[in-house]
Design an enzyme around this catalytic site. Structure first.
Site, short mmCIF file in Angstrom:
data_model
loop_
_atom_site.label_atom_id
_atom_site.label_comp_id
_atom_site.label_asym_id
_atom_site.label_seq_id
_atom_site.Cartn_x
_atom_site.Cartn_y
_atom_site.Cartn_z
N THR A 242 -13.36 -15.15 3.94
CA THR A 242 -14.67 -14.60 3.23
C THR A 242 -13.96 -14.31 1.89
O THR A 242 -14.85 -14.13 0.65
CB THR A 242 -15.04 -13.25 3.75
OG1 THR A 242 -13.90 -12.19 3.59
CG2 THR A 242 -15.51 -13.41 5.31
N GLY B 245 -12.52 -11.66 0.38
CA GLY B 245 -12.58 -10.24 0.39
C GLY B 245 -11.22 -9.57 -0.09
O GLY B 245 -11.07 -9.17 -1.36
N LYS C 297 0.91 -1.30 0.17
CA LYS C 297 -0.06 -0.14 0.16
C LYS C 297 1.15 1.32 -0.06
O LYS C 297 1.65 1.41 0.93
CB LYS C 297 -0.86 -0.21 1.06
CG LYS C 297 -1.89 -1.03 1.29
CD LYS C 297 -2.83 -0.92 2.45
CE LYS C 297 -4.12 -1.93 2.39
NZ LYS C 297 -4.94 -1.99 3.75
N ARG D 198 0.60 5.62 0.01
CA ARG D 198 -0.27 6.61 -0.20
C ARG D 198 0.18 7.48 -1.04
O ARG D 198 1.47 8.02 -1.21
CB ARG D 198 -0.23 7.27 1.17
CG ARG D 198 -1.26 8.38 1.52
CD ARG D 198 -1.69 8.65 2.82
NE ARG D 198 -2.26 7.80 3.51
CZ ARG D 198 -3.76 7.37 3.38
NH1 ARG D 198 -4.44 8.33 2.47
NH2 ARG D 198 -4.34 6.53 3.93
#
Length: 271
Positions: A204, A206, A173, A175
């Protein structure tokens, strides 16, 4: 000692018995009309094999262990391991309680890729086996690049890639500004490549689905998912296929249609 299969791991238990050259012991698991479980084990000692993928799985495992005078617990998938500390005041540390339930009834607890070292720290008699080399070996000889969906799973992917003989990377990640975050592989260009997203658990789905969309956006030729524990809750498989996942490959710690890799020999060598 004989192998006692719980209802959650019938195939894996038999594979372990065959690999270890141990007989299957007699046991009965059934449910009363009101939903309560009945467990009978016709042995004095044994190795109880059962993953914890539901509350019912946990109760069946504990009941079977409690009957035996001398017991080992093999819990291929250790449920409740993600609640390994107090995140908000008043929370029960689930894995601590499960550890106490198991270790008060078993001389040793064997599991496969428990979710974290924090979860493992709640046990005093735990043998934590690593199936990531087996995941890697499944892809040996295939021209793939393995990607971790986050930095936290980096070491797992590194291990799998070593045994696959392929490149690896992790999603990072970065920014861009106050409202924009870019998520991309840290170093490897995936354009035109067959990518395998590797994680310990797919629950799940995701995180893996989002990673797949990003990888396709970066030009990946195909994206598959591989894991040790295919929990696949809440129609996760459908979610993954809708995100473009080409295939799901998992071990048999949680027995399902995607269990292509068996941990039976790994367990047999360690009981």
């Amino acid at each position: 000692m004989k192998i006692i299969p719980c209802p959650s791991s019938p195939l894996l238990a038999r594979r372990v018995a065959e690999a270890a050259g141990i007989e299957i012991g007699g046991a009965v698991f059934k449910k009363f009309p009101d939903g309560e479980l009945y467990v009978r084990v016709m042995e004095k000692e044994g190795v109880v094999v059962g993953s914890i993928n539901s509350n019912e799985d946990l109760i069946a495992l504990i009941f079977a262990l409690d009957v035996l005078e001398n017991a080992k617990a093999v819990v291929p998938y250790m449920g409740y391991a993600r609640q390994d500390k107090v995140f908000q005041e008043g929370e029960a540390v689930s894995i601590k309680i499960v550890a106490e339930m198991l270790e008060s009834r078993a001389d040793e607890v064997v599991t496969v890729n428990i979710h974290s070292s924090d979860a493992a720290s709640h046990f005093s008699k735990l043998k934590n086996l690593d199936a990531m080399p087996l995941v890697g070996e499944y892809f040996a000889g295939k021209d793939v690049v393995m990607i971790s969906p986050d930095k936290g799973s980096m070491e797992r992917v590194k291990t799998a890639a070593k045994h696959a003989g392929c490149e690896w990377d992790y999603m990072e990640k970065r920014r861009i500004d106050a409202t924009t975050v870019e998520i991309t592989p840290k170093t490897i260009d995936v354009e035109g490549r067959d990518v395998v997203i590797v994680d310990d658990i797919i629950s799940t789905g995701g995180t893996v689905a989002e990673a797949a969309r990003i990888l396709y956006g970066l030009g990946a030729k195909s994206v598959s998912a591989a894991c040790v524990h295919a929990v696949l809750a809440e129609n996760a498989a459908i979610k993954l296929f809708n995100a473009g996942i080409k295939d799901i490959i998992a071990t048999d710690t949680v027995e399902c249609a995607f269990s292509r890799i068996s941990v039976a020999e790994l367990i047999a060598e360690n009981i």
